[in-house]
Design a protein around this motif. Structure first.
Motif, PDB file in Angstrom:
ATOM      1  N   HIS A  12     -39.505  51.957  41.074  1.00 39.77           N
ATOM      2  CA  HIS A  12     -40.374  50.860  41.498  1.00 39.77           C
ATOM      3  C   HIS A  12     -39.796  49.515  41.054  1.00 39.77           C
ATOM      4  O   HIS A  12     -39.759  48.545  41.814  1.00 39.77           O
ATOM      5  CB  HIS A  12     -41.774  51.067  40.887  1.00 39.77           C
ATOM      6  CG  HIS A  12     -42.851  50.294  41.586  1.00 39.77           C
ATOM      7  ND1 HIS A  12     -43.086  48.967  41.351  1.00 39.77           N
ATOM      8  CD2 HIS A  12     -43.760  50.670  42.536  1.00 39.77           C
ATOM      9  CE1 HIS A  12     -44.084  48.554  42.099  1.00 39.77           C
ATOM     10  NE2 HIS A  12     -44.522  49.563  42.836  1.00 39.77           N
ATOM     11  N   THR A  13     -39.325  49.435  39.815  1.00 35.08           N
ATOM     12  CA  THR A  13     -38.773  48.185  39.280  1.00 35.08           C
ATOM     13  C   THR A  13     -37.388  47.921  39.836  1.00 35.08           C
ATOM     14  O   THR A  13     -37.019  46.773  40.119  1.00 35.08           O
ATOM     15  CB  THR A  13     -38.719  48.253  37.742  1.00 35.08           C
ATOM     16  OG1 THR A  13     -40.009  48.586  37.249  1.00 35.08           O
ATOM     17  CG2 THR A  13     -38.275  46.912  37.155  1.00 35.08           C
ATOM     18  N   PHE A  14     -36.601  48.967  39.998  1.00 32.27           N
ATOM     19  CA  PHE A  14     -35.214  48.839  40.464  1.00 32.27           C
ATOM     20  C   PHE A  14     -35.163  48.153  41.827  1.00 32.27           C
ATOM     21  O   PHE A  14     -34.300  47.325  42.098  1.00 32.27           O
ATOM     22  CB  PHE A  14     -34.590  50.225  40.543  1.00 32.27           C
ATOM     23  CG  PHE A  14     -33.111  50.219  40.847  1.00 32.27           C
ATOM     24  CD1 PHE A  14     -32.177  50.096  39.827  1.00 32.27           C
ATOM     25  CD2 PHE A  14     -32.658  50.332  42.151  1.00 32.27           C
ATOM     26  CE1 PHE A  14     -30.826  50.087  40.103  1.00 32.27           C
ATOM     27  CE2 PHE A  14     -31.306  50.320  42.439  1.00 32.27           C
ATOM     28  CZ  PHE A  14     -30.381  50.204  41.402  1.00 32.27           C
ATOM     29  N   LYS A  69     -48.578  47.302  42.843  1.00 31.81           N
ATOM     30  CA  LYS A  69     -48.695  47.841  41.489  1.00 31.81           C
ATOM     31  C   LYS A  69     -49.813  48.878  41.355  1.00 31.81           C
ATOM     32  O   LYS A  69     -49.938  49.501  40.300  1.00 31.81           O
ATOM     33  CB  LYS A  69     -48.963  46.700  40.491  1.00 31.81           C
ATOM     34  CG  LYS A  69     -47.922  45.586  40.499  1.00 31.81           C
ATOM     35  CD  LYS A  69     -46.600  46.045  39.949  1.00 31.81           C
ATOM     36  CE  LYS A  69     -45.614  44.886  39.855  1.00 31.81           C
ATOM     37  NZ  LYS A  69     -44.292  45.323  39.373  1.00 31.81           N
ATOM     38  N   LEU A  70     -50.624  49.069  42.391  1.00 31.80           N
ATOM     39  CA  LEU A  70     -51.802  49.926  42.260  1.00 31.80           C
ATOM     40  C   LEU A  70     -51.406  51.371  42.003  1.00 31.80           C
ATOM     41  O   LEU A  70     -51.940  52.024  41.082  1.00 31.80           O
ATOM     42  CB  LEU A  70     -52.659  49.824  43.526  1.00 31.80           C
ATOM     43  CG  LEU A  70     -53.931  50.680  43.529  1.00 31.80           C
ATOM     44  CD1 LEU A  70     -54.837  50.299  42.367  1.00 31.80           C
ATOM     45  CD2 LEU A  70     -54.663  50.541  44.861  1.00 31.80           C
ATOM     46  N   SER A  71     -50.480  51.901  42.784  1.00 32.38           N
ATOM     47  CA  SER A  71     -50.077  53.305  42.609  1.00 32.38           C
ATOM     48  C   SER A  71     -49.457  53.513  41.241  1.00 32.38           C
ATOM     49  O   SER A  71     -49.694  54.542  40.585  1.00 32.38           O
ATOM     50  CB  SER A  71     -49.081  53.697  43.704  1.00 32.38           C
ATOM     51  OG  SER A  71     -47.924  52.876  43.647  1.00 32.38           O
ATOM     52  N   LEU A  72     -48.687  52.556  40.780  1.00 30.63           N
ATOM     53  CA  LEU A  72     -48.070  52.667  39.459  1.00 30.63           C
ATOM     54  C   LEU A  72     -49.133  52.671  38.370  1.00 30.63           C
ATOM     55  O   LEU A  72     -49.066  53.456  37.408  1.00 30.63           O
ATOM     56  CB  LEU A  72     -47.090  51.506  39.250  1.00 30.63           C
ATOM     57  CG  LEU A  72     -46.226  51.556  37.992  1.00 30.63           C
ATOM     58  CD1 LEU A  72     -45.349  52.793  37.983  1.00 30.63           C
ATOM     59  CD2 LEU A  72     -45.358  50.306  37.905  1.00 30.63           C
ATOM     60  N   LEU A  73     -50.134  51.822  38.537  1.00 29.01           N
ATOM     61  CA  LEU A  73     -51.220  51.771  37.559  1.00 29.01           C
ATOM     62  C   LEU A  73     -51.988  53.086  37.520  1.00 29.01           C
ATOM     63  O   LEU A  73     -52.326  53.602  36.439  1.00 29.01           O
ATOM     64  CB  LEU A  73     -52.154  50.608  37.901  1.00 29.01           C
ATOM     65  CG  LEU A  73     -53.377  50.439  36.993  1.00 29.01           C
ATOM     66  CD1 LEU A  73     -52.950  50.155  35.560  1.00 29.01           C
ATOM     67  CD2 LEU A  73     -54.268  49.306  37.518  1.00 29.01           C
ATOM     68  N   LEU A  74     -52.250  53.650  38.698  1.00 26.11           N
ATOM     69  CA  LEU A  74     -52.972  54.926  38.740  1.00 26.11           C
ATOM     70  C   LEU A  74     -52.174  56.032  38.066  1.00 26.11           C
ATOM     71  O   LEU A  74     -52.746  56.904  37.380  1.00 26.11           O
ATOM     72  CB  LEU A  74     -53.266  55.297  40.199  1.00 26.11           C
ATOM     73  CG  LEU A  74     -54.277  54.397  40.935  1.00 26.11           C
ATOM     74  CD1 LEU A  74     -54.383  54.804  42.399  1.00 26.11           C
ATOM     75  CD2 LEU A  74     -55.643  54.487  40.252  1.00 26.11           C
ATOM     76  N   CYS A  75     -50.854  56.009  38.241  1.00 22.92           N
ATOM     77  CA  CYS A  75     -50.012  57.012  37.584  1.00 22.92           C
ATOM     78  C   CYS A  75     -50.063  56.867  36.074  1.00 22.92           C
ATOM     79  O   CYS A  75     -50.118  57.869  35.336  1.00 22.92           O
ATOM     80  CB  CYS A  75     -48.572  56.901  38.078  1.00 22.92           C
ATOM     81  SG  CYS A  75     -48.356  57.384  39.800  1.00 22.92           S
TER      82      CYS A  75
END
Length: 822
Positions: free
Chosen positions: A85-87, A93-99
């Motif tokens: 995601h960062t690369f 950012k929602l899916s990353l936050l849920l993970c």
């Protein structure tokens, strides 16, 4: 003890590898993606380290190290998703936050053994110890669901990137392989019955190495910092002695070479920053940028483009002879890529991107023709304000991280310098450009004239003044908008006609000035004739046929033939244009020095004055208007009328005596007739007062100069008389009025009028006294030379009077005020 644990060396090798990578990146420059990668490495270190310590059953307990290893393993997939995601700089950012939240939710069950209980150490017959997971239950499915969800999200993100950037986008394929290796390694660890080989640890090393490779392919870290003193120490302490010594020696040599190059680049950047901070010239900044780039980057050519409107236009090439006129639209896919994704674009890599398919064929051909290998954006915030294009890179040689980092840094510095220089040049142009016609204005004309006069001291400098005839009437007939359009059309024709041979200016509302360095009078006149021909052609257009014809009265003066200073050049060209007006308009007058007098000075003066008066009677025009105005003066104050005629003749005689040409004599004579026209506005009680004037009355009397100017400036074709009339009460020492100018700042015509005005005021009768003796007046002129009067003109006039070359006025009618300033 180590020998009792199967394949423990694989875990130790994995731990050493992770430590070495982490130590190396700890010394590198931190970016968001580097920080995330270091978190991944930190997790790998904890995971492999806890596995080793668990198998060794070290303090505080085997269970403690088991739970540490399990937690780090469980969050590995999350960290991989975060890395991808960062690369690729994903915004959502929602899916990353849920993970993150999901992973945090399963941690309590992980550290309590709810999902998977600790293994049981079993000693084998050969003395080795293995760990068996014999207490598995359905609870393990809970974290597995989360893992599958994160894997699906990661796969979707990678598939999206493949569609957007292509499978050959730098680092993308390597990341995909890294994720697959890690997944397969962990599945093999679980799925193979009775397995004791740490496939997961080996897969972890390959996984980290592939992620590092992706970073390198994306040029996100410096190879120079991968081996520092600290990392070399770790390497020397943990690896086998012989291999480490050899590797350390080779790597140290590489580091030294790379750091030397980095230091050189830093010096070049520092030098470039210092140099561009000392200039506000965009071309100079571009030249320095090109030199700094070619000194460090192996390319044959450098192109620099600047944004103009909706395009990036080529402005500079390191090889000027190869510069071709090209531009790149700001809507092109290349610019979109530079604006939204990276600050640089490698042509070979971009060709494998889906964006390349939407690029225009013309731009693809442009990149191929110019052999563009790399494009670096110069940005102001998020806006791309310029492009640096590198062409003809050595075939097969890739751009490495150091080069890309250097290019990004130097373009960042250059973008600031170019922005500041652009703002300065814009203000410079706006201060010197006429907003209506687009040619230079009067302010820049004065600067350029002085500059060219000095540069052309040993050569010719010609000045043309082109005055639009009857322009005020044109405006009244068709409106200001039509008048502005006519001025623009005339300036366009003049500019096209002059070309590179000179510079065009708008010196006043309807007058254009043309400075022609290294052009003699003959060539200047030929050019003026062409300009007149082009302006007459405007009248033959459909629109021109329906309107009053446009024409120009042109005056030409050339130095050093007819001017010894820049001011003289300007005044003489102005006078020539005035005489072109007086000669019937739509003609060209070339200013020449006075020819030898055919007769005595008095006779020559009479000839010139007689011709002027005769033209006025026959043709009317300016002289007829002057006669009407002097008649108005006579009606109010007869002395002023007689005095004006006397001053006009005395000043004209002086002009003839000092060698001025007929055109100058004509102007001085006409100005003498009108120099006191403003006294019409002075109350009669002040004009004829026999006593001393009060301070207030004296101020009213002095205002006649400005009143004269206000009257003359509204008369057609008489504005050329204003400098003489305005300055006839100025003094050589600067104590005169209304402006207080001094010396040669006072126009020559005004200096002639000043002497004639003072002389006539002394020898004629005034309301308060009789006229003074001529001898006394001559003495006063000589004593005032260098104080009130021009030190060269006053003695000449005095001598001419003494030699009776100037006929004196016989009429001694009413005089003017005793204390009126001379």
């Amino acid at each position: 003890m180590l020998s009792q644990i199967p394949f423990i060396y694989v875990n130790l090798l994995a731990l050493c590898s992770f430590l070495l990578m982490f130590t190396a990146f700890a010394a590198s420059q931190k970016t968001p993606v580097i920080r995330v990668f270091m978190v991944v490495l930190g997790d790998c270190i904890l995971w492999s380290g806890s596995c080793v310590l668990m198998r060794l059953q070290m303090w505080p307990s085997m269970h403690f190290w088991y739970y540490v290893s399990l937690v780090t393993l469980f969050i590995m997939e999350l960290l991989f998703y975060w890395f991808v995601h960062t690369f690729y700089r994903q915004k959502g950012k929602l899916s990353l936050l849920l993970c993150f939240l999901g992973t945090a939710a399963i941690l309590p069950g992980t550290v309590t053994g709810f999902y998977l209980a600790p293994p049981t150490p079993v000693r084998q017959a050969d003395g080795g110890v293995v760990f068996l997971y014999d207490q598995m239950n359905w609870h393990i499915l809970i974290p597995c669901v989360l893992f599958v969800a994160i894997i699906v999200l990661t796969a979707c993100l990678l598939l999206k990137l493949v569609r957007q950037q292509g499978i050959h986008s730098p680092g993308l394929m390597v990341i995909i392989w890294g994720g697959l290796v890690m997944l397969v390694g962990n599945l093999m660890q679980i799925a193979i019955p009775g397995n004791t080989f740490p496939y997961d640890a080996l897969a972890g090393v390959v996984f980290a190495a592939l992620l590092m490779s992706a970073l390198y392919k994306r040029r996100m870290f410096r190879m120079t910092l991968l081996v520092s003193d600290a990392s070399a120490t770790v390497l020397a302490a943990l690896a086998f002695a012989g291999v480490l010594v050899l590797a350390y020696t080779l790597l140290r040599k590489l580091v030294d070479a790379m750091f030397t190059r980095e230091e050189q680049q830093d010096r070049q950047l520092k030098r470039f920053t210092t140099e561009v901070s000392q200039t506000l010239s965009t071309m100079e900044i571009m030249a320095k940028l090109s030199s700094a780039v070619t000194a460090e980057i192996g390319v044959e050519r450098v192109y620099i483009c600047q944004r103009e409107g909706g395009e990036y236009v080529a402005k500079y090439c390191s090889r000027p002879l190869e510069l071709t006129n090209f531009s790149i639209s700001e809507t092109s896919p290349q610019i979109t890529y530079l604006r939204e994704q990276e600050d640089y674009l490698i042509s070979s890599e971009f060709q494998s991107s889906p964006l390349y398919l939407s690029a225009w064929e013309s731009e693809k051909e442009l990149f191929r023709r110019l052999a563009i290998d790399c494009v670096v954006a110069m940005k102001d915030g998020k806006e791309v304000i310029g492009l640096l294009l590198l062409a003809a890179r050595e075939k097969g040689k890739r751009f490495d991280y150091n080069e890309i980092s250097y290019l990004e840094t130097i373009c960042s510095v250059a973008s600031i310098a170019l922005k500041n220089a652009g703002l300065y040049e814009k203000m410079f142009r706006e201060a010197r450009i006429d907003p209506l016609t687009g040619v230079y204005n009067y302010r820049y004309f004065v600067e350029k004239e002085a500059e060219l006069f000095e540069a052309c001291r040993d050569d010719c400098l010609s000045l043309i003044f082109a005055d639009v005839d009857d322009f005020k009437l044109y405006n009244q007939l068709y409106g200001v908008e039509a008048g502005d359009a006519a001025l623009c059309q005339i300036s366009k024709e003049i500019t096209l006609c002059v070309g590179e041979s000179g510079t065009v200016f708008r010196t006043s509302g309807k007058v254009f000035g043309i400075l022609l360095p290294h052009v003699d009078p003959r060539r200047a006149k030929t050019l003026a004739e062409e300009i007149c021909r082009r302006v007459r052609a405007i009248n033959r257009t459909p629109e021109g046929k329906s309107r009053k014809p446009l024409s120009l009265s042109i005056g030409i003066c050339s130095a050093p033939y007819a001017a010894s200073s820049a001011k003289e050049l300007r005044d003489h060209a102005d006078l020539a244009a005035y005489n072109a007006k007086q000669s019937g308009k739509d003609c060209i007058t070339l200013f020449r020095e006075a020819a030898a007098a055919p007769q005595r000075l008095a006779e020559r003066t009479e000839l010139i004055v007689g011709r002027i008066e005769q033209e006025g009677k026959e043709n009317g025009g300016t002289l007829a208007m002057i006669s009407a105005l002097t008649a108005a003066i006579d009606a109010k104050d007869h002395y002023t009328f007689d005095h004006s005629k006397n001053v006009a003749r005395y000043a004209a005689s002086l002009a003839v005596g000092v060698g001025l040409n007929d055109e100058q004599v004509r102007t001085i004579y006409a100005a003498g007739l009108l120099h006191d026209i403003g006294k019409i506005s002075i109350p009669e009680e002040i004009l004829r007062k026999t006593g001393k004037l009060t301070d207030g009355e004296y101020d009213v009397m002095k205002s006649h100069v400005n009143s004269s100017i206000e009257m003359i400036r509204h008369l057609p074709d008489m504005d050329y008389l204003i400098p003489a009339v305005l300055g006839h009460h100025e003094r050589w020492d600067g104590r005169g009025y209304p402006r207080g100018i001094q010396g040669e700042e006072i126009p020559l015509s005004a200096r002639c009028l000043s002497i004639a005005d003072a002389f006539d005021a002394m020898i004629t009768d005034r309301p308060y006294r009789k006229g003074l003796p001529v001898e006394y007046a001559i003495q006063q002129l000589r004593e005032g030379a260098g104080k009130q009067f021009d030190p060269q003109l006053a003695p000449v006039f005095a001598q001419m009077v003494e030699e009776r070359q100037i006929p004196l006025a016989v009429d001694r009618g009413r005089g003017r005020r005793r204390d009126e300033p001379l």
